[in-house]
Scaffold this motif. Structure first.
Motif, PDB file in Angstrom:
ATOM      1  N   ASN A   1       0.822  -1.208   0.000  1.00 29.79           N
ATOM      2  CA  ASN A   1       0.000   0.000   0.000  1.00 29.79           C
ATOM      3  C   ASN A   1       0.858   1.260   0.000  1.00 29.79           C
ATOM      4  OD1 ASN A   1      -2.296  -1.576   0.079  1.00 29.79           O
ATOM      5  ND2 ASN A   1      -2.486  -1.485   2.314  1.00 29.79           N
ATOM      6  N   GLY A   2       1.970   1.212   0.750  1.00 29.46           N
ATOM      7  CA  GLY A   2       2.867   2.370   0.765  1.00 29.46           C
ATOM      8  C   GLY A   2       3.454   2.653  -0.602  1.00 29.46           C
ATOM      9  N   THR A   3       3.760   1.605  -1.350  1.00 31.23           N
ATOM     10  CA  THR A   3       4.290   1.779  -2.701  1.00 31.23           C
ATOM     11  C   THR A   3       3.249   2.438  -3.602  1.00 31.23           C
ATOM     12  OG1 THR A   3       5.614  -0.226  -2.396  1.00 31.23           O
ATOM     13  CG2 THR A   3       5.351   0.585  -4.650  1.00 31.23           C
ATOM     14  N   VAL A   4       2.010   1.920  -3.552  1.00 36.06           N
ATOM     15  CA  VAL A   4       0.949   2.456  -4.398  1.00 36.06           C
ATOM     16  C   VAL A   4       0.607   3.890  -4.006  1.00 36.06           C
ATOM     17  CG1 VAL A   4      -1.473   2.176  -5.064  1.00 36.06           C
ATOM     18  CG2 VAL A   4       0.003   0.165  -4.834  1.00 36.06           C
ATOM     19  N   VAL A   5       0.442   4.138  -2.692  1.00 37.27           N
ATOM     20  CA  VAL A   5       0.095   5.474  -2.231  1.00 37.27           C
ATOM     21  C   VAL A   5       1.220   6.458  -2.543  1.00 37.27           C
ATOM     22  CG1 VAL A   5      -0.369   6.868  -0.177  1.00 37.27           C
ATOM     23  CG2 VAL A   5      -1.475   4.642  -0.460  1.00 37.27           C
ATOM     24  N   GLY A   6       2.468   6.017  -2.378  1.00 35.16           N
ATOM     25  CA  GLY A   6       3.593   6.889  -2.714  1.00 35.16           C
ATOM     26  C   GLY A   6       3.581   7.268  -4.180  1.00 35.16           C
ATOM     27  N   GLY A   7       3.292   6.292  -5.059  1.00 36.23           N
ATOM     28  CA  GLY A   7       3.205   6.613  -6.487  1.00 36.23           C
ATOM     29  C   GLY A   7       2.098   7.605  -6.777  1.00 36.23           C
ATOM     30  N   LEU A   8       0.952   7.450  -6.146  1.00 36.46           N
ATOM     31  CA  LEU A   8      -0.158   8.385  -6.361  1.00 36.46           C
ATOM     32  C   LEU A   8       0.196   9.775  -5.867  1.00 36.46           C
ATOM     33  CD1 LEU A   8      -3.181   6.110  -5.339  1.00 36.46           C
ATOM     34  CD2 LEU A   8      -2.471   6.778  -7.661  1.00 36.46           C
ATOM     35  N   ILE A   9       0.878   9.844  -4.708  1.00 39.44           N
ATOM     36  CA  ILE A   9       1.301  11.149  -4.199  1.00 39.44           C
ATOM     37  C   ILE A   9       2.293  11.794  -5.167  1.00 39.44           C
ATOM     38  CG2 ILE A   9       2.585  12.297  -2.354  1.00 39.44           C
ATOM     39  CD1 ILE A   9       1.349  10.276  -0.398  1.00 39.44           C
TER      40      ILE A   9
ATOM     41  N   LEU B   1       2.395  11.360  -8.351  1.00 37.19           N
ATOM     42  CA  LEU B   1       1.618  11.824  -9.492  1.00 37.19           C
ATOM     43  C   LEU B   1       0.954  13.162  -9.189  1.00 37.19           C
ATOM     44  CD1 LEU B   1       0.301  11.353 -12.283  1.00 37.19           C
ATOM     45  CD2 LEU B   1      -1.494  10.062 -11.120  1.00 37.19           C
ATOM     46  N   VAL B   2       0.350  13.257  -7.983  1.00 32.49           N
ATOM     47  CA  VAL B   2      -0.326  14.502  -7.617  1.00 32.49           C
ATOM     48  C   VAL B   2       0.665  15.656  -7.530  1.00 32.49           C
ATOM     49  CG1 VAL B   2      -1.593  15.661  -5.777  1.00 32.49           C
ATOM     50  CG2 VAL B   2      -2.220  13.333  -6.443  1.00 32.49           C
ATOM     51  N   LEU B   3       1.803  15.430  -6.876  1.00 34.64           N
ATOM     52  CA  LEU B   3       2.803  16.493  -6.736  1.00 34.64           C
ATOM     53  C   LEU B   3       3.353  16.918  -8.096  1.00 34.64           C
ATOM     54  CD1 LEU B   3       4.735  15.287  -3.559  1.00 34.64           C
ATOM     55  CD2 LEU B   3       3.057  17.132  -3.731  1.00 34.64           C
ATOM     56  N   PHE B   4       3.582  15.931  -8.958  1.00 35.41           N
ATOM     57  CA  PHE B   4       4.061  16.277 -10.303  1.00 35.41           C
ATOM     58  C   PHE B   4       3.015  17.106 -11.028  1.00 35.41           C
ATOM     59  CE2 PHE B   4       4.561  15.583 -14.843  1.00 35.41           C
ATOM     60  CZ  PHE B   4       5.918  15.788 -15.017  1.00 35.41           C
ATOM     61  N   GLY B   5       1.760  16.704 -10.877  1.00 36.95           N
ATOM     62  CA  GLY B   5       0.697  17.463 -11.544  1.00 36.95           C
ATOM     63  C   GLY B   5       0.614  18.884 -11.034  1.00 36.95           C
ATOM     64  N   VAL B   6       0.775  19.074  -9.721  1.00 34.26           N
ATOM     65  CA  VAL B   6       0.705  20.419  -9.160  1.00 34.26           C
ATOM     66  C   VAL B   6       1.879  21.271  -9.624  1.00 34.26           C
ATOM     67  CG1 VAL B   6       0.796  21.740  -7.012  1.00 34.26           C
ATOM     68  CG2 VAL B   6      -0.641  19.705  -7.171  1.00 34.26           C
TER      69      VAL B   6
END
Length: 435
Positions: free
Chosen positions: A407-415, A417-422
């Motif tokens: 879960n940490g791997t998946v959540v880290g990837g999503l975070i 993605l969000v930071l890159f998008g911002v």
């Protein structure tokens, strides 16, 4: 077609598989990060993919460190606040014991448990169910057989004999007998016993066989002590009449005593019993006699042999009965269990009384029992080998902890993605508009 039975669950295998899954995901995002880093001219999409992989790596490594730190030092390094379970073994045992004591074995919880489940009703249902009374009898015979097998051991027998002698040696025979008589005579209990004895004697005197025996005894006395006079008298008639007169006189006397609580004989009986109790308590001669009896019971070979033979006979009879498929003990216990079940099932007040008594027992015993069990849990955890305890805990909960890594791997990837998008919102917007 019969389905094949599912293999037994293997926690060690499940833990290894979960670790491999978490590691495989970490290696996958690491490979993506390396691959995207090696591309010279990355576009917006590859940069986004690299950021996601980088953040996923960070999340995976952070959660790997957190999970490993629970059980051991990561990479063997002496990092503070790692090997949490091993370093806090005593505190874990103490807190676990306190938790069990305060949340499971406290008085309110036990009383609530009794009220919620109605033990008397459940016992009644179980005992009256077909076959359960017989099962109870069978289990009783097993326990009795095991107890007899234990007592047969020569060392156990010697211990029992020694304990019995020591127990007898501590008893003041004279004062013990006085205490028994005090209890028997408290509040006039012995007068009720006297009433029963008088009733039985009256019944005995009214019996024809008893009167015939008295008549024969009178005739025999005349022939023995007054042979000449006996020849001149109608002995049989005198015997019959004498037995009737004696019986009537005794019946009249005992009926008077039975009907009159203040009869002189009752008073004399009270006084005689009280004198006996006083002598047992205070008379040195009776105390000496009590010591002699105690020493005789302790040391006399004849008494010891007699008691031993009684025990051997009793044990032999019990063993023969217990070995019988139709054991009398099993039948009696089964009947007793069925009677108890039927009594509880048919009497609401009895069930309520039973449950009320259980609640009082719980209220009285729970503090001591819970303290004992809590201390046992704490001592047991303290004695565990640290490595074995850590491995046991990891074996049981480690699989779920590995999913934290995933879960940490998946959540880290999503975070990521969000930071890159911002941070690249303008570029993304122009790319969208340009597209």
């Amino acid at each position: 077609m019969t389905a094949a039975p599912s293999p037994a669950y293997d926690p060690a295998r499940a833990l290894r598989r979960a670790k491999l899954q978490a590691l495989a995901l970490l290696l996958a995002v690491t490979a993506v990060f390396i691959a995207t880093s090696l591309v010279p001219d990355r576009g917006l999409g590859l940069n986004c993919l690299k950021a996601m992989a980088e953040a996923a790596m960070v999340g995976a490594l952070a959660d790997w460190f957190a999970v490993v730190a629970l059980f051991r030092r990561p990479l063997g390094l002496p990092i503070p606040h790692t090997a949490v379970i091993a370093r806090n073994q005593d505190r874990i045992g103490r807190n676990l014991a306190t938790f069990v004591r305060d949340k499971f074995l406290d008085v309110p919880s036990l009383v609530a448990l009794i009220r919620r489940h109605d033990p008397a009703e459940r016992i009644a249902q179980w005992l009256t169910a077909p076959g359960n009374a017989g099962l109870l009898g069978h289990q009783a015979t097993r326990l009795a057989s095991a107890a007899l097998e234990m007592v047969q051991d020569a060392q156990v027998e010697r211990f029992i004999h020694k304990a019995a002698r020591a127990l007898i040696g501590q008893v003041d025979m004279s004062r013990a007998l006085a205490a028994v008589l005090d209890t028997l005579t408290h509040n006039g209990r012995h007068q009720a016993l006297l009433d029963d004895v008088l009733g039985k004697l009256i019944e005995l005197l009214q019996n024809e066989q008893t009167r015939a025996w008295v008549a024969q005894s009178i005739v025999a006395w005349l022939k023995k002590d007054h042979p000449r006079t006996e020849k001149l008298l109608p002995s049989d008639w005198l015997g019959d009449k004498g037995s009737v007169l004696l019986a009537r006189a005794l019946e009249s006397l005992m009926a008077d005593v039975a009907a009159n609580p203040q009869h002189a004989l009752r008073t004399q009986f009270d006084a005689a019993v009280q004198r006996l109790i006083d002598r047992l308590k205070n008379d040195p001669e009776w105390a000496r006699k009590g010591e002699e009896v105690r020493a005789w019971l302790q040391t006399d070979a004849t008494v010891g042999g007699y008691v031993q033979s009684l025990w051997l006979d009793l044990r032999g009879a019990l063993q023969r009965d217990l070995a019988d498929a139709d054991s009398a003990l099993a039948r009696q216990v089964g009947r007793l269990g069925l009677w108890l079940g039927e009594s509880l099932a048919g009497d609401t007040a009895l069930r309520q009384s039973f449950n009320d008594r259980l609640e009082r027992w719980a209220e009285g015993l729970a503090p001591d029992v819970s303290a004992f069990i809590a201390q046992h849990i704490e001592d047991t955890v303290r004695r565990w080998d640290v490595r074995e305890m850590t491995e046991l805990i990891e074996l049981n909960i480690g699989k779920d902890l590995q999913y934290i890594r995933i879960n940490g791997t998946v959540v880290g990837g999503l975070i990521g993605l969000v930071l890159f998008g911002v941070s690249h919102a303008g570029e993304i917007w122009r790319a969208v508009l340009g597209g």
